[in-house]
Design a protein around this motif. Structure first.
Motif: not given
Length: 313
Positions: A74, A77, A94, A99-100, A218
């Protein structure tokens, strides 16, 4: 996932980590780039610190600790942290939620420490005995995954048990207090449960789980801080080789940073023997099998093509 989820992830970090996470996404300290690193139970930081790989860094690291992969994902993200360690199953979960992130480093450990635990005096002895019982674990975690594989090996379906999705500390309390019948978790929680809480391993991950874990970053960090990530990965791989040859020193540092008994830390990492691996076709095929297990269990809305979730740096 949205801003509320990101803020909730910040609250689940340790106090010091949460304060760091409140900073802007990309900052510089004393003229150096700043890498905001998430961690699970202090393991990655302890590894690097013990092997002296945090010295002479060309960048600053701000650490934030999380109890499990879900809140770490989280935070990733929300771009509150830029990288973090995450197991193969929670990475899939995820990614399926949008989620990127992408995995840029991979390791394999002995899967024993990912286990379904019961109280010593429990009548449960095999996976088949879980039918009609309750199991506490994190949703989408490697503990959840090993439970699903344990059930399948016994000819059972996911619906044959009642899952209660709890954080590790709450799950252990639920088991010890008798409100659930079993707890599925991972290291170092398993080692602490065995050595301190005297819980018993009902089913372990050997033959059920790949033992694969990743460091994921990320998309923004992969674009803007690639050189930092390359250096971080190299330091982590060197540190792991050192730790495998100096388990005692590593366990003592882990115990101090994480706040667990030294015997539990030693047990966890003596049996893990983590090794870093290249990202290749065979590894991607293993990850696809894990994703397909989650699809078959109804935890994914559609098939995840995992080859798109890896990146070389």
């Amino acid at each position: 996932m949205n801003g509320d989820i990101g803020r909730r992830a910040l609250l689940q970090a340790t106090g010091a980590g949460a304060a760091l996470l409140a900073a802007p996404a990309f900052v510089r300290a004393a003229g150096k780039p700043v890498l905001k690193a998430g961690d699970q139970k202090g393991g990655l930081r302890a590894l690097l610190e013990c092997a002296d790989e945090l010295k002479n860094l060309p960048y600053e690291i701000q650490w934030a600790e999380f109890p499990a992969a879900a809140p770490l994902a989280e935070a990733l993200n929300a771009e509150a942290v830029e990288l973090g360690p995450i197991g193969d199953a929670p990475l899939i979960f995820a990614l399926a939620q949008g989620v990127r992130i992408k995995a840029f480093a991979v390791n394999r450990s002995d899967a024993y420490g990912t286990a379904v635990l019961v109280k010593t005096d429990s009548s449960l002895r095999t996976g088949a005995d879980l039918k009609g019982k309750s199991v506490a674990t994190n949703r989408g975690s490697i503990g959840h995954y090993v439970t699903l594989r344990t059930l399948a090996a016994a000819g059972l379906q996911p619906g044959d048990v009642q899952f209660r999705f709890l954080a590790p500390s709450d799950a252990k309390l639920a088991l010890v207090g008798g409100s659930v019948d079993a707890w599925a978790t991972w290291e170092p929680y398993t080692a602490v449960a065995e050595t301190v809480d005297k819980l018993r391993v009902l089913s372990n991950g050997r033959g059920l789980w790949s033992g694969l874990s990743y460091i994921a970053a990320t998309d923004t960090a992969l674009r803007d801080k690639r050189e930092v990530l390359v250096d971080f990965r190299a330091r982590t791989e060197r540190a792991q080789r050192w730790a495998n040859a100096h388990i005692g020193d590593y366990a003592d540092t882990l115990a101090r940073i994480v706040g667990i008994p030294a015997p539990a830390a030693r047990l966890a990492y003596e049996r893990r023997q983590t090794r870093y691996l290249p990202i290749d076709a065979a590894l991607i095929a293993e990850q696809q099998k894990t994703a397909d297990v989650y699809l078959d269990a109804g935890l994914l809305a559609k098939r995840l093509v995992v080859s798109e979730t890896f990146v070389s740096v």
